[in-house]
Enzyme design. Structure first.
Site, PDB file in Angstrom:
ATOM      1  N   GLU A  30     -19.741 -23.004  -4.972  1.00 16.22           N
ATOM      2  CA  GLU A  30     -19.244 -21.842  -4.234  1.00 16.22           C
ATOM      3  C   GLU A  30     -19.391 -22.033  -2.720  1.00 16.22           C
ATOM      4  O   GLU A  30     -20.022 -21.214  -2.024  1.00 16.22           O
ATOM      5  CB  GLU A  30     -19.953 -20.569  -4.729  1.00 16.22           C
ATOM      6  CG  GLU A  30     -19.713 -20.345  -6.218  1.00 16.22           C
ATOM      7  CD  GLU A  30     -20.420 -19.110  -6.790  1.00 16.22           C
ATOM      8  OE1 GLU A  30     -21.233 -18.500  -6.061  1.00 16.22           O
ATOM      9  OE2 GLU A  30     -20.163 -18.768  -7.958  1.00 16.22           O
TER      10      GLU A  30
ATOM     11  N   GLU B 146     -16.890 -21.765 -13.910  1.00 14.76           N
ATOM     12  CA  GLU B 146     -18.066 -20.940 -14.214  1.00 14.76           C
ATOM     13  C   GLU B 146     -17.598 -19.508 -14.341  1.00 14.76           C
ATOM     14  O   GLU B 146     -16.921 -18.991 -13.462  1.00 14.76           O
ATOM     15  CB  GLU B 146     -19.111 -21.062 -13.103  1.00 14.76           C
ATOM     16  CG  GLU B 146     -20.339 -20.181 -13.315  1.00 14.76           C
ATOM     17  CD  GLU B 146     -21.251 -20.143 -12.091  1.00 14.76           C
ATOM     18  OE1 GLU B 146     -21.573 -21.223 -11.555  1.00 14.76           O
ATOM     19  OE2 GLU B 146     -21.612 -19.026 -11.659  1.00 14.76           O
TER      20      GLU B 146
END
Length: 529
Positions: free
Chosen positions: A201, A321
């Site tokens: 991220e 994810e």
């Protein structure tokens, strides 16, 4: 027979809801997408190193459950991967002999260990909330990496391992690859095969690090990793996955993602992004069956696919994810039956929009994990196993037509279709698997309007329900029978029910239920190829 297939083959289903009709048509001339047979796959967090769970993973029960899921990647990553450090040891260490028999740890020892982990996590959470402190740093040794590889190999899975992109030098402008090279050299010495991610991220780094890494700097690090891998014959075939961006509902995140893909898409084997529906701290049971919230995934899928297709149309797109709610999952919700609505709908929407693989966060660790702290299956584990058993890779186009005036109630019945997985079942080639969600609190009826060339007679049903009246039940029932392991070595048999639809009988969809319906004599053209 060949001339028969020149016509568009459409399977029509009729859903009767609130006295109105919804006609579902499945175009069976060809599949709209072919997803990867490893979907869905699973994830693990670096917490299994930090909290010592890794030493318990050569566990008979855990290995039985992992093997049952069949072909899969396991992605080892998460926030802590960007704070992880490999501790180099003796590179001349002898290779460990593979042992897949499983070694059950002393149960009391394991329970006590997990209680200590829970206490430590609570203290860490309190420190973060009260003082803004959080210890995400993780160190792992060669022996612990071997333990991970032992589990992965015994499960017959493939590993995707997350490297630390925040290991920086030169004023945080350049990636420091030194520790990664040490890990690569060790893994090679043990003949481990691994695929790689770099960073987690990265568009959100400024939230928890205080500095940002630009798309160009990220791409430079990926090209550096690619050069290292391609220079070694052992690692030449390893996949490189990324960038694992998140919050794709934000314009700023999409712009960031677009730049990263532009700069480094040429060296990626798959493009990844992350997705969650809601914050675990504020999630309610209503969220899990709210069609409006479930619908928020669709524009994210379309935006991501559009960005990738414009630049690299042949590059696979993965949700790297995902789960119901971020921040570890909502206790009493993400770990119960009601989480299945979000999970199954996400699998259906993703496949229908060309997402090749969906990675479930997580296998173990957290309220959203498929298994609890004793490695016992939660409801979403059984849903995942049924999906991988019954649902094939070929995705079929489904359209829904509302007959007559009807309220928004019809959005609470959602249906997806694939060719049946004939590798893991005995169903014949040409079979179709439907999977549905009935988000409403009323029973629905499903019937079939057959075309002249079809001869549908039997529908095989796998209906999943909760403990009556308890949507956040920790139990799940298949055709009214509670699902549980027979013992630590043995999975249960999934016993379906047969409905004679040729005689005009309708299929009952219980309120607040989801499940699978196999049309084993449909002989859909797309599924006969």
């Amino acid at each position: 027979m060949e001339s028969l297939w020149r016509f568009v083959i459409v399977l029509n289903l009729l859903v009767i809801t609130c006295g109105k009709e919804i006609r579902i048509s499945i175009n069976g001339t060809e599949a709209i997408y072919n997803i990867d047979k490893k979907s869905p796959s699973v994830t693990l967090g670096m917490g299994i190193f930090k909290y010592g769970v890794i030493k318990y993973m050569n566990n008979t029960k855990l290995l039985t459950l992992a093997k049952a899921l069949g072909p899969s990647y396991v992605r080892m990553g998460g926030t802590k991967s960007d704070h992880s450090h490999f501790v180099p040891g003796n590179i001349a260490r002898q290779m460990r002999e593979q042992n897949c028999l499983g070694e059950m740890p002393n149960n009391e020892e394991f329970v006590q260990h997990m209680l200590k982990v829970a206490e430590w996590q609570f203290e860490n959470s309190f420190a973060k909330e009260r003082y803004g402190l959080s210890d995400n740093n993780v160190s792992y040794t060669g022996s612990e990496f071997d333990d991970l590889m032992s589990f992965v190999n015994c499960a017959n899975w493939e590993l995707i391992f997350g490297l630390n992109l925040l290991d920086r030098k030169h004023g945080n402008k350049k990636w420091n690859s030194t520790n990664t090279v040490q890990l690569l050299n060790y893994a090679k010495s043990q003949k481990h095969r691994v695929n790689w991610e770099l960073g987690n991220e990265p568009n959100s780094y400024h939230h928890h690090t205080g500095f940002s890494v630009s798309p160009r700097e990220i791409a430079t690090a990926f090209f550096q990793l690619n050069k290292i891998l391609k220079s070694d014959s052992w690692w030449k075939q390893s996949k490189i996955i990324g960038p694992d961006a998140n919050t794709m509902f934000k314009t700023s995140s999409l712009k960031f993602f677009k730049k990263v893909v532009h700069y480094m898409g040429s060296i990626l084997n798959a493009v990844t992004f992350h997705q969650y529906y809601v914050d675990s701290r504020v999630a309610t049971i209503f969220n899990f069956t709210d069609p409006a919230l479930l619908n928020e995934l669709l524009p994210q899928l379309k935006h991501v696919k559009e960005i990738v297709n414009r630049q690299f149309p042949d590059l696979p797109v993965w949700i790297g994810e995902t789960s119901s709610s971020y921040g570890g999952g909502a206790k009493g919700l993400s770990d119960t039956y009601v989480a299945g609505f979000m999970w199954l709908d996400k699998l259906g929407l993703s496949a229908s929009n060309g997402i090749d693989i969906v990675f479930r966060q997580t296998l173990v660790e957290g309220n959203y994990a498929l298994l609890d702290d004793n490695f016992d299956p939660r409801p979403d584990y059984w849903l995942t196993l049924l999906y991988k058993t019954l649902v094939g890779t070929q995705v079929l186009n489904v359209t829904k037509t509302v007959i007559g005036a009807i309220s928004k109630q019809h959005t609470k019945v959602r249906i997806y279709a694939h060719c049946t997985n004939t590798e893991r079942t005995t169903y014949p080639t040409g079979s179709v698997t439907l999977y549905y969600l009935n988000l409403s609190t009323s029973r629905k009826k499903l019937s079939f309007v057959q075309q002249s060339e079809q001869n549908l007679t039997i529908a095989v049903t796998y209906i999943l329900t909760s403990t009556p009246g308890v949507l956040n039940s920790s139990d799940i029932y298949l055709n009214n029978k509670k699902l549980r392991m027979v013992d630590i070595h043995t999975m249960p048999t999934f016993n379906p029910r047969q409905v004679n639809i040729g005689a005009g009988k309708k299929i009952n969809l219980p309120p607040s239920s989801f499940g699978f319906i196999v049309l084993k004599d449909s002989k859909i053209k797309a599924c006969l190829k």
